[in-house]
Design a protein around this motif. Structure first.
Motif, short mmCIF file in Angstrom:
data_model
loop_
_atom_site.label_atom_id
_atom_site.label_comp_id
_atom_site.label_asym_id
_atom_site.label_seq_id
_atom_site.Cartn_x
_atom_site.Cartn_y
_atom_site.Cartn_z
N ARG A 43 0.87 -1.18 0.00
CA ARG A 43 0.00 0.00 0.00
C ARG A 43 0.90 1.23 0.00
O ARG A 43 1.22 1.79 1.04
CB ARG A 43 -0.92 0.04 1.21
N PRO A 44 1.36 1.64 -1.18
CA PRO A 44 2.27 2.79 -1.25
C PRO A 44 1.65 4.05 -0.66
O PRO A 44 0.51 4.38 -0.96
CB PRO A 44 2.53 2.95 -2.75
N VAL A 45 2.44 4.73 0.17
CA VAL A 45 1.98 5.96 0.82
C VAL A 45 2.96 7.08 0.49
O VAL A 45 4.13 7.02 0.86
CB VAL A 45 1.87 5.77 2.35
N ALA A 46 2.48 8.08 -0.23
CA ALA A 46 3.29 9.25 -0.57
C ALA A 46 2.34 10.39 -0.92
O ALA A 46 1.23 10.17 -1.41
CB ALA A 46 4.22 8.95 -1.74
N VAL A 47 2.79 11.61 -0.66
CA VAL A 47 2.01 12.80 -1.01
C VAL A 47 2.86 13.65 -1.94
O VAL A 47 3.91 14.16 -1.54
CB VAL A 47 1.62 13.61 0.25
#
Length: 221
Positions: A43-47
């Motif tokens: 679940r890639p998490v980046a903003v």
């Protein structure tokens, strides 16, 4: 609130965001072979952002972040926000902060129950592309040893303490975004913070002044 929020969705950023969201490299083609597959669904998490001037370069999501999809949604995030003197609302405003860790997915736990290092597949594939897509970034907060290694390269000192102690060598450079090196805000570093009061006295005022200037437009002269 979701980490999928974006400040400005031009074509390049949106395409990159979707590609990152769909990445399964650490599960399907692990760097060390079949025995090193990510043991859970990625679940890639980046903003990403087209307008944020501050980039937070962390390590990798923990389990709570993996479950929520919201970066630094834990005690470490509370400490980091306190270091920067920003509210939770400001922190999660992608118009103010881009958040791009060294590894986008929760790497799992080691035999002692600690978080594993960021996956080796992630940064070589995504980091240069991500940074190139956000040329407006003026300040990179390199949080923890893995971010230090990537953003400083051979300029990094032997250990985390020496690297952070020499923060001026990296911050006052007239080429590209400024890099301010920070220890990881994990509770595991509480003892380190007590032993190194110079960090709070010398580094945090610089961190707060620069963040304030870049996200609120305050001019410190």
């Amino acid at each position: 609130m979701s980490a999928d929020r974006f400040a400005g969705c031009d074509g390049e950023i949106e395409t990159l965001r979707q590609a990152i969201k769909g990445c399964r490299l650490c599960r399907d083609a692990p760097a060390k072979g079949e025995g090193d597959r990510l043991p859970h669904e990625p679940r890639p998490v980046a903003v990403l952002s087209t307008t944020a001037r501050v980039l937070i370069a962390g390590q990798a999501p923990g389990l709570r972040v993996h479950e929520s999809g919201l970066p630094f949604n834990d005690a470490s995030g509370n400490r980091l926000r306190d270091w920067m003197a920003v509210s939770r609302e400001e922190f999660y405003d992608p118009g103010r902060f881009a958040i791009v860790p060294m590894g986008f997915c929760f790497p799992g736990y080691d035999d002692k129950g600690g978080d594993l290092p960021p996956r080796k597949e992630c940064a070589p594939l995504w980091r240069a592309r991500t940074l190139a897509a956000m040329p407006q970034i003026e300040l990179i907060l390199a949080v923890g040893g893995y971010a230090h290694a990537w953003h400083l390269g051979s300029r990094r000192k032997k250990g985390m303490t020496e690297t952070v102690m020499n923060w001026r060598e990296y911050f006052f450079v007239n080429q590209g975004p400024r890099v301010l090196v920070l220890p990881h805000p994990s509770w595991r570093n509480t003892g380190w913070l007590r032993k190194n009061p110079w960090f709070e006295a010398d580094v945090l005022p610089v961190l707060r002044q620069n963040v304030d200037s870049l996200i609120r437009g305050t001019n410190f002269g």
